[in-house]
Design a protein around this motif. Structure first.
Motif, short mmCIF file in Angstrom:
data_model
loop_
_atom_site.label_atom_id
_atom_site.label_comp_id
_atom_site.label_asym_id
_atom_site.label_seq_id
_atom_site.Cartn_x
_atom_site.Cartn_y
_atom_site.Cartn_z
N VAL B 364 53.30 -80.95 -34.80
CA VAL B 364 52.18 -81.30 -35.68
C VAL B 364 51.16 -80.17 -35.46
CG1 VAL B 364 50.50 -83.06 -36.28
CG2 VAL B 364 52.70 -83.72 -35.31
N PRO B 365 51.19 -79.16 -36.31
CA PRO B 365 50.55 -77.89 -35.98
C PRO B 365 49.04 -77.96 -35.71
CG PRO B 365 51.41 -77.87 -38.23
CD PRO B 365 51.92 -79.10 -37.58
N ASP B 366 48.34 -78.87 -36.41
CA ASP B 366 46.88 -78.90 -36.24
C ASP B 366 46.43 -79.78 -35.08
OD1 ASP B 366 46.22 -77.10 -38.20
OD2 ASP B 366 46.33 -78.59 -39.79
N LEU B 367 47.38 -80.36 -34.37
CA LEU B 367 47.00 -81.11 -33.18
C LEU B 367 47.19 -80.23 -31.95
CD1 LEU B 367 48.31 -84.76 -33.74
CD2 LEU B 367 46.07 -83.78 -34.24
N SER B 368 46.56 -80.64 -30.84
CA SER B 368 46.59 -79.83 -29.64
C SER B 368 47.92 -79.99 -28.89
CB SER B 368 45.45 -80.24 -28.72
OG SER B 368 45.70 -81.53 -28.23
N VAL B 369 48.12 -79.13 -27.92
CA VAL B 369 49.30 -79.20 -27.07
C VAL B 369 49.39 -80.59 -26.44
CG1 VAL B 369 50.26 -78.37 -24.89
CG2 VAL B 369 49.38 -76.74 -26.57
N ALA B 370 48.27 -81.07 -25.90
CA ALA B 370 48.28 -82.38 -25.23
C ALA B 370 48.66 -83.47 -26.22
CB ALA B 370 46.90 -82.66 -24.64
N GLU B 371 48.06 -83.45 -27.41
CA GLU B 371 48.34 -84.51 -28.39
C GLU B 371 49.79 -84.46 -28.84
OE1 GLU B 371 44.11 -85.23 -30.64
OE2 GLU B 371 45.09 -83.33 -30.94
N ASN B 372 50.32 -83.25 -29.01
CA ASN B 372 51.72 -83.14 -29.40
C ASN B 372 52.65 -83.67 -28.31
OD1 ASN B 372 52.81 -81.67 -31.97
ND2 ASN B 372 50.80 -80.79 -31.55
#
Lengths: 346, 532, 338
Positions: B364-372
């Motif tokens: 999910v490109p617009d989310l952060s590493v942590a959120e992904n």
């Protein structure tokens, strides 16, 4: 430079500009007077009058984050106001607080059901959001007219009038309602995982599905929230004029709300959303309207100014304008900030 | 087997037609990647020329250079003796180059005749002359041996017919060069025959045909010459009868042995297959995607799916993971029958799937590493029970450290990460859900060497610790080194199973390259059993 | 589905002919559904009231909805390209009030009418340029035009302006009558708009490009068609139609009023969709849109015959729209599966 790229910067700049222009042209703009423990002034008026738009725009933000749009909010406002006033009118004791509370509860419930209907069409039947909500936008005002029997229902009920005219702790009650809505929506979206999952669904629906996200429920919930908030906005509106006007209630508010969301930096393409941005966007629009009125322009002409704002905003966001700007900046910094994207090769 | 890397472009023999297209020294650079490195391609009039290569070989970039969709950084393109600068599709069309894509680029809402004539409709007194239009369209189609009602809507026809119409349109525009970009991917055998009849007719008329496909049978059925690309470079240009199938496959796949240190013990591990398998599929099938497949995966085992693109390897993985619905067949998880209607069900059963399409179906490109990373876990918990901040930070920090994600910043947006690091984030997402079966479709595709080695090492380590893994890769070496057992796929079927300890690359290549024994296989009710 | 080659020359069997008809004319099915609904409503109205299907009622159907037919024709062009135009109602109000104001101030009719129609076209051009050049979503671009036109209508006048120009009034009052039937110039203009639009869509390259763009814009571009020009032109046509509708509506109501046409864009979209045009673009006919308007008009008449609230009109239209959209959704889902 980083500050300039923050997505709120344009909205805040617009708001500040408007306030400065107003303050210069009428020095009383910023003054707030205390009278009987209640605050009065242009700014307070803006805060109070922005409440219905604030509620609708908050719901719209969440719906837009799921890649959707809700055109039916104005119609839901009309229905909600009609329901509440019809309940109060039918009661022999319109000044009874209990009656008013029942009226509010019934109106909110009806709005929630209407929101659920939109969600059903979009999330389950897979109909384009514009069209799905267009159905209710068309039929909603008709339903509201039926509820009021084709007339503009007017009532006299002190507790109901309090919703828009009353003061609590020196502040307009309507403003406190919108503050409460902001807090509740922000808590639900940002203190639970709902906000993140909503953004994931809006940004990449297929990846979210494969990750096991219940996207159908999330999209459905967004329309329910939008319906409910629009319903409360309808109560505020009808309380302000103490009448249920099925034709005028919430007219064009869906457009103002969409504009507020876009001004606040949330893209119509869905995904990342900013509730703070929407709040700033709502205040900007409300201040703009107040400015237009102050400048002596008839309120009816104000759409021209809104059109100008829409055009400026979409032109700033347009890919073509951006790439033109990017070309300009690249020429200045030849090293260029080109992002490395090795995947473009595959 | 010898794998010559020399680029033996032959001098044009006298029995071939005139040179229609000569692409010389074509170089295309993307940021950070050399997509094409001085590639040559020569097309002669009246020949069918196959362009072969695996994912990332540069096929599509080379075709885009020829059709004007991709600007080249160096090299020359000569069409009919004239050096051309192709700045867009209209330039290519003007030069007589027509392209037919896998996705038919016609307007399905219009009639067949109109699709042929759009932009060049016959007119009488300013108005379109429909009678004449359909007369000409019908005449043209019949000339190519195609009989269809030109007044019928295109959308009512099968993809095969739509493709024939697309080809007919291309020919109608007087194209001398026809590019067929994987036109047969979704066609059945009789439809392919129909298409090939038209292609042969065109070849005999002197059209130069460039044919891109991943079906070996079709290459040998229709092509006169084959050009092979690998990793953006030309491997060679061969007459079809001088390049036996195993040679072709070997040239397409190649081997990069140096990348795979310290993994050799993975495939040699002995797997205990006495208990119930983690997953057991029987007769798993989906119309148009997969013919009945049986497969078992046991604890601690890595099962490799070998086969070329389009062989059914991805389709099998998606059915195992609930990403698509099977039409037939059933699944057992540790001896208990399960139905996996959605990926959500599969994840609840601790079966996770990482798609080959990292961008469209992974990150999910617009989310952060942590959120992904937490997305999978959070989806399972539901939105009301957010992961506590401390737990989440700990999980993310551990994932970043264990997989070596760079930048090691939990708040970095995933869109700004390199492909390899995006892949590591995805792996972290799936591992965070504590899976029992991990299905990886091309996890190392298009990523840099370091990240590739990291991912391979991690997968081998996880399996050693008891995780069951299904591993798909276009690079056979990688599969051979990691997997203990290899299921070989071809033409949407499983054609056999090999024990990785006993066989080498050659045996797998041979199996993939085999000529199809049955000319028109009916959907098999059960897959052929293991041939080892 | 229909791969079986149709043997030309040989006499086709009934079944083959049915198949061929289906393969060729599938896109007319939604239009015939709209005709079916119209016929059913006529039949029900006649059976229930007895005096429903009279020349007077049917003639007034065209008279009362002439402006809506013209708007629906323009909207059909835009929707066929896959876009949407929300501005038609307010552009109609703007051109209508401007027409009334200029005429009341003594400007010559021969100048005023062409001028307001050109203004409508310019509003459409602005929308089209935003959509095509700046890649703004049609919804938002036409929204801006909607705001602008509504505001401009109020700039022209804040209140109603009575129309006294004999020529414009004659558009409405002239009646070509015969046997109870009658036709007004406004009705003739509406019919003429439909006929011209149908001919343009069927017999010109521009018309066919409109369909091609709606079917697949990328394919149309790869085929070398003038997609950009066509899309912009579709909005210009819609704006022009809104300009004409402004004149017609002013003639119809005998006055210009800046609040005219609120919600008319929704009625127009609903009529177009009910008339069988797919909102995804590429499929539909102006003739269908006209039928859609008649369905809308008949619902209104039925409701007034019933003596029920006029608010039922919007509710019924909303419900009908829903039915059509769901059915279209099913059709699209089925055709994409095959």
């Amino acid at each position: 430079m980083k500050l300039l790229r923050h997505r709120l910067v344009w909205a805040v700049a617009a708001l500040v500009t408007l306030i400065v222009v107003n303050t210069i042209s009428r020095p009383t703009f910023l003054s707030i007077t205390l009278q009987d423990g209640e605050l009065y002034g242009s700014l307070i008026d803006i805060l109070r009058n922005s409440a219905p738009l604030m509620l609708v725009a908050l719901g719209m933000t969440v719906v837009i984050a799921t890649r959707g749009i809700d055109l039916s909010v104005g119609a839901i406002m009309a229905v909600s106001g009609a329901v509440a006033l019809t309940v109060i009118e039918a009661s022999p004791t319109p000044d009874n607080l209990g009656v008013v509370l029942v009226a509010i509860a019934v109106a909110a419930l009806v709005s929630l059901v209407l929101g659920a209907w939109n969600g059903l069409l979009v999330a389950v039947l897979g109909i384009q959001p514009i069209i799905a909500t267009l159905v209710l936008m068309l039929a909603g005002r008709g339903i509201a007219l039926l509820i009021t029997g084709g007339f503009i229902t007017t009532i006299n009920s002190e507790p109901y009038q309090f919703i828009s005219q009353g003061y609590v702790l020196g502040l307009p009650f309507a403003f406190l309602v919108s503050i409460a809505a902001i807090v509740v929506v922000a808590l639900i979206e940002r203190r639970t995982a709902l906000g993140m999952l909503t953004e994931a669904v809006g940004i990449n629906p297929e990846a979210s599905r494969l990750a096991g996200v219940r996207s159908r429920g999330i999209v459905w919930g967004a329309y329910i929230a939008s319906g409910l908030l629009a319903g409360i906005a309808g109560i505020l509106y009808s309380s302000n004029i103490m009448a249920a006007d099925a034709n005028a209630a919430g007219l064009y508010i869906e457009l103002d709300a969409i504009l507020a969301v876009v001004l606040g930096g949330t893209s119509l393409a869905g995904g990342k959303f900013s509730l703070a941005g929407t709040v700033v966007g709502v205040f900007t629009i409300q201040t703009l309207k107040s400015t237009i009125t102050f400048l002596g322009v008839p309120p009816a002409v104000s759409p021209v100014f809104l059109a100008a704002v829409v055009v400026i905003v979409v032109l700033v966001q347009s890919p073509r304008t951006r790439s033109a700007l990017a070309r300009l900046t690249r020429r200045r910094t030849p090293a260029g900030g080109a992002r490395i994207d090795p995947e473009a090769a595959s | 087997m010898t794998l010559p890397m020399d680029t033996d472009v032959p001098s044009s023999p006298t029995d071939r037609g005139a040179v229609a297209v000569a692409m010389r020294d074509i170089t295309v650079r993307f940021p950070g990647v050399l997509a094409l490195d001085g590639v040559d391609l020569t097309l002669h009039a009246g020949e069918v020329h196959a362009l072969m290569g695996e994912n990332g070989a540069g096929k599509s970039t080379l075709i885009k250079a020829l059709t004007g969709e991709q600007r080249i950084d160096a090299g020359t393109i000569t069409v009919d003796g004239r050096v051309r600068e192709l700045r867009g599709t209209s330039d290519a069309q003007e030069a007589g180059i027509a392209t037919v894509y896998q996705e038919v680029n016609l307007c399905a809402n219009l009639s067949v005749g109109e699709n042929l004539m759009l932009g060049g409709e016959p007119r009488r007194r300013g108005a379109i002359d429909w009678r004449e239009l359909h007369r000409r369209a019908g005449e043209h189609l019949r000339g190519l041996g195609v009989e269809i009602d030109t007044r019928s809507r295109l959308s009512g026809h099968s993809i095969a017919v739509q493709q024939l119409v697309a080809i007919s349109r291309a020919i109608m525009q007087e194209a001398s060069v026809l590019v067929l970009d994987e036109p047969t991917s979704s066609l059945d055998r009789s439809e392919v025959e129909r298409l090939f009849a038209v292609v042969r007719e065109l070849r005999d008329r002197g059209v130069a045909v460039l044919f891109v496909t991943h079906f070996l049978d079709q290459v040998y059925e229709i092509s006169d010459r084959i050009t092979v690309l690998r990793n953006g470079a030309l491997v060679g240009d061969y007459p079809v009868d001088e390049l036996p199938r195993p040679e072709l496959v070997a040239r397409m796949i190649g081997r990069d042995l140096d990348e795979l240190e310290a993994l050799s013990d993975s495939s040699a591990r002995v797997i205990d297959r006495s208990g119930a398998p983690v997953i057991r599929a029987r007769g798993l099938a989906r119309r148009g995607a997969l013919e009945a497949v049986d497969v078992d995966v046991f604890d601690g085992e890595i099962v490799g799916l070998a086969g070329l693109l389009g062989s059914g390897r991805t389709e099998l993985a998606r059915l195992l993971a609930g990403a698509d619905h099977p039409d037939r067949g059933h699944l057992e998880k540790r001896g208990t029958p399960v139905r996996l209607g959605t990926p959500r069900h599969a994840i609840a059963q601790r079966i996770v799937f990482s798609s080959e399409d990292r961008r469209a179906e992974g990150v999910v490109p617009d989310l952060s590493v942590a959120e992904n990373i937490v997305l999978g876990v959070q989806a399972r918990r539901g939105w009301m029970r957010p992961i506590a901040a401390a737990e989440r930070d700990e999980l993310v920090a551990r994932s970043i450290a264990e997989l070596g994600i760079r930048p090691a910043d939990p708040n970095a947006l995933v869109r700004n990460l390199s492909g390899g690091n995006q892949q590591k984030v995805l792996l972290a997402r799936w591992l965070a859900t504590a899976p029992e079966l991990l299905i990886l479709d091309e996890p190392t595709r298009g990523i840099d060497v370091g990240a590739k080695a990291d991912i391979q090492r991690k997968v081998a380590e996880l399996a050693r610790a008891g995780l069951a893994v299904v591993f798909i890769s276009s690079e056979l070496d990688e599969v051979l080194r990691l997997a203990q057992r290899i299921a070989v796929m071809r033409d949407h079927r499983k054609i056999g199973e090999l024990d990785a300890r006993e066989v080498g690359l050659d045996a797998v290549v041979e199996m993939i390259a085999q000529e199809d024994p049955a000319p028109s296989p009916e959907p098999a009710t059960s897959a052929p059993r293991s041939r080892t | 589905m229909t791969d079986t080659p149709v043997a030309l020359g040989a006499r086709p069997s009934l079944r083959e002919r049915a198949d061929r008809f289906r393969a060729r004319r599938a896109s007319w099915i939604p239009v015939s559904a709209a005709v079916g609904i119209l016929v059913v409503m006529f039949a029900v109205g006649q059976a229930y009231f007895g005096n429903f299907l009279t020349p007077r009622v049917l003639s007034s159907l065209l008279l009362d909805n002439a402006y809506l037919i013209v708007l629906a024709v323009g909207m059909t062009f835009v929707i066929l390209t896959g876009g949407i135009d929300l501005s038609v109602g307010s552009v109609m109000a703007f051109t209508g009030i401007l027409c009334a104001r200029m005429l009341s101030e003594g400007a010559p009719t021969g100048v005023v009418i062409p001028l307001v129609i050109v203004l409508g076209a310019l509003m459409g051009l602005a929308t089209g340029v935003l959509v095509q050049v700046f890649e703004v979503q049609p919804f938002i671009a036409s929204l801006a035009a909607m705001f602008a036109a509504r505001g401009l209508a109020f700039v022209v006048s804040l209140s109603s302006i009575k129309l006294e120009d004999p020529f414009v009034l004659a558009l409405q009052s002239t009646r070509l009558a015969g046997g109870g039937w009658y036709l007004t110039p406004t009705g003739i203009i509406a019919i003429a708009t439909v006929v011209i639009a149908a001919l343009v869509l069927h017999f010109t390259r521009f018309g066919r490009t409109v369909y091609a763009v709606g079917g697949s814009e990328q394919s149309a571009r790869l085929m070398g068609l003038a997609t950009a020009r066509t899309k912009v032109l579709a909005y210009v046509i819609s704006g022009t139609c809104a300009g004409i509708a402004g004149v017609l509506f002013t003639a119809y109501s005998g006055a210009g009023y800046p609040l005219n046409g609120i919600g008319t864009e929704l009625d127009t979209i609903a009529a177009v969709v009910i008339g069988g045009t797919l909102l995804t673009g590429g499929t539909g006919y102006v003739l269908g849109s006209m039928i859609g308007v008649f369905v809308y008009g008949t619902i209104k008449v039925l409701i007034s015959f019933l003596g029920a609230e006029q608010s039922w009109t919007r509710i019924t239209i909303g419900a009908l729209l829903l039915v059509f959209v769901v059915v279209q959704r099913v059709i699209v889902a089925r055709s994409s599966r095959s």
